[in-house]
Design a protein around this motif. Structure first.
Motif, PDB file in Angstrom:
ATOM      1  N   LYS A   1     -45.898 -51.962  19.186  1.00  0.00           N
ATOM      2  CA  LYS A   1     -46.889 -51.913  18.103  1.00  0.00           C
ATOM      3  C   LYS A   1     -47.002 -50.481  17.606  1.00  0.00           C
ATOM      4  N   SER A   2     -47.625 -50.299  16.466  1.00  0.00           N
ATOM      5  CA  SER A   2     -47.816 -48.960  15.916  1.00  0.00           C
ATOM      6  C   SER A   2     -48.553 -48.083  16.918  1.00  0.00           C
ATOM      7  N   GLY A   3     -48.050 -46.848  17.077  1.00  0.00           N
ATOM      8  CA  GLY A   3     -48.658 -45.897  17.996  1.00  0.00           C
ATOM      9  C   GLY A   3     -48.013 -45.847  19.364  1.00  0.00           C
ATOM     10  N   ASP A   4     -47.165 -46.833  19.708  1.00  0.00           N
ATOM     11  CA  ASP A   4     -46.505 -46.822  21.013  1.00  0.00           C
ATOM     12  C   ASP A   4     -45.536 -45.641  21.119  1.00  0.00           C
ATOM     13  N   ARG A   5     -45.489 -45.036  22.296  1.00  0.00           N
ATOM     14  CA  ARG A   5     -44.542 -43.965  22.579  1.00  0.00           C
ATOM     15  C   ARG A   5     -43.228 -44.585  23.040  1.00  0.00           C
ATOM     16  N   VAL A   6     -42.112 -44.090  22.500  1.00  0.00           N
ATOM     17  CA  VAL A   6     -40.814 -44.673  22.830  1.00  0.00           C
ATOM     18  C   VAL A   6     -39.749 -43.590  22.987  1.00  0.00           C
ATOM     19  N   VAL A   7     -38.702 -43.941  23.731  1.00  0.00           N
ATOM     20  CA  VAL A   7     -37.458 -43.183  23.766  1.00  0.00           C
ATOM     21  C   VAL A   7     -36.361 -44.146  23.346  1.00  0.00           C
ATOM     22  N   LEU A   8     -35.370 -43.636  22.619  1.00  0.00           N
ATOM     23  CA  LEU A   8     -34.358 -44.509  22.028  1.00  0.00           C
ATOM     24  C   LEU A   8     -32.983 -44.276  22.630  1.00  0.00           C
ATOM     25  N   LEU A   9     -32.243 -45.366  22.828  1.00  0.00           N
ATOM     26  CA  LEU A   9     -30.813 -45.250  23.062  1.00  0.00           C
ATOM     27  C   LEU A   9     -30.152 -44.758  21.784  1.00  0.00           C
ATOM     28  N   GLN A  10     -29.047 -44.042  21.939  1.00  0.00           N
ATOM     29  CA  GLN A  10     -28.426 -43.417  20.765  1.00  0.00           C
ATOM     30  C   GLN A  10     -27.718 -44.405  19.841  1.00  0.00           C
ATOM     31  N   ARG A  11     -27.464 -45.604  20.315  1.00  0.00           N
ATOM     32  CA  ARG A  11     -26.806 -46.612  19.477  1.00  0.00           C
ATOM     33  C   ARG A  11     -27.748 -47.785  19.237  1.00  0.00           C
ATOM     34  N   GLN A  12     -27.893 -48.183  17.978  1.00  0.00           N
ATOM     35  CA  GLN A  12     -28.612 -49.412  17.645  1.00  0.00           C
ATOM     36  C   GLN A  12     -27.621 -50.571  17.727  1.00  0.00           C
ATOM     37  N   ALA A  13     -27.651 -51.284  18.841  1.00  0.00           N
ATOM     38  CA  ALA A  13     -26.700 -52.377  19.054  1.00  0.00           C
ATOM     39  C   ALA A  13     -27.087 -53.601  18.235  1.00  0.00           C
TER      40      ALA A  13
END
Length: 341
Positions: A79-91
């Motif tokens: 949801k809006s406001g959540d803290r995230v870290v991303l993998l470098q590839r959008q599979a």
């Protein structure tokens, strides 16, 4: 949105502050407001024009942490406001590799900084397939490096099939990926020998958990590995440096050993004598970036303070060119992170 734009390939000075269109999202995607973005050796090669799939103008940066700004109608886990870290590839989530849990091999998706805007910009697009929750205990600057600088080594050690007590050699050990791989190897109970070209990096490598450090400006070390192992050689070499150390890494392996290829700082080919691989039944194993299951474990290790990624410097995003210069000079120990104000 604001960002640092790559309009032409070249040296660090081609990275210039500028404006770009804020990306739009589909119903199954999220718009992420970037808080921090790590600077990787991959970025340097990309900036210099070594990746044919990069579309100009580009916004580099694939080591991304931030907050969810907006979600599409089909997103349910964030949801809006959540803290995230991303993998470098959008599979893509649909191809054979994605179905097999090897989303790092997906070629239908997009890689940040190449086929889509990356973390040197204020916003990026993500999906539930490449986002992992970032606990409040982990600062954004640390979160940014978990997928690549930490997750890459974690994934490589899994690919190496090593067991506690095995001798593992890590080349390029004082870089962002290398230092974290040394830490992970220590957690796994491996006997770790770190390879570096500089005396100034030895103390940091020992603090990270290296049992031994070999300083070799010539990047030749196989004889010393054999000497340290009573002539047997290493169970595995995590090859982060690539071309400069490839030959010595291959010769450092014991019969049945695994050479896990992670990085290649100098683009180009290497010479390989097939006889060495045949007679010693050496395995050459490619290892790309982390998958979601790797990243979840890495986040947990950092949250529990079992692992402490080293941030060499946190710099404003406007100083991206200076950060690239620092990385090219190899003056940094650990990862450089760019932050958005």
């Amino acid at each position: 949105m604001k960002g640092v734009i790559l309009n032409q390939f070249g040296g660090p000075d081609v990275l210039q502050p500028g404006d770009a269109e804020t990306p739009s999202i589909r119903a199954d995607q999220m718009l992420i407001r970037v808080a921090a973005c790590g600077v990787c050796g991959h970025d340097l090669l990309n900036r210099a024009g070594h990746f044919g799939g990069t579309r100009l103008p580009a916004i580099l940066g694939h080591e991304i942490s931030g907050t969810v700004d907006r979600i599409g109608n089909l997103v349910t886990r964030f949801k809006s406001g959540d803290r995230v870290v991303l993998l470098q590839r959008q599979a893509c989530g649909r191809c054979r590799n994605c179905r097999d849990g090897r989303e790092n091999l997906c070629r239908a998706g997009e890689f940040y900084g190449e086929s889509c805007f990356g973390g040197y910009g204020e916003f990026v697009v993500a999906s539930e397939r490449n986002a992992v929750s970032l606990p409040a205990e982990i600062p954004f600057e640390v979160g940014a490096v978990l997928s690549c600088a930490v997750g890459t080594g974690f994934h490589a050690l899994r690919r190496a099939r090593v067991q506690a007590g095995d001798l593992v050699v890590i080349t390029g050990a004082s870089g962002g990926v290398g230092l974290n791989t040394v830490q992970i190897a220590r957690l796994m109970g491996l006997h770790t020998i770190a390879i570096t070209a500089s005396d100034t990096k030895v103390s940091e490598l020992r603090r990270a958990g290296a049992d031994e450090v070999i300083v070799t400006p010539e990047l030749k070390f196989h004889d010393r590995i054999r000497a340290a192992s009573a002539g047997e050689g290493a169970a595995a070499v995590i090859e982060i440096a690539g071309t400069p150390t490839f030959d010595s890494s291959l010769r450092a392996l014991r019969p049945g050993g695994r050479l896990v290829l992670v990085g290649n700082m100098v683009p180009g080919t290497v010479a390989l004598n097939p006889a060495i691989s045949i007679l010693k039944e050496i395995e050459l194993i490619g290892s790309a970036h982390a998958v979601v299951s790797d990243l979840l474990q890495v986040v947990d290790l950092v949250k529990r303070r079992r692992l402490a990624p080293l941030i060499a410097a946190a710099m404003p995003i406007a100083q991206a060119a200076a950060a690239h210069g620092m990385l090219e000079s190899r003056s940094a120990i650990g990862r450089i992170v760019l932050t958005h104000g």
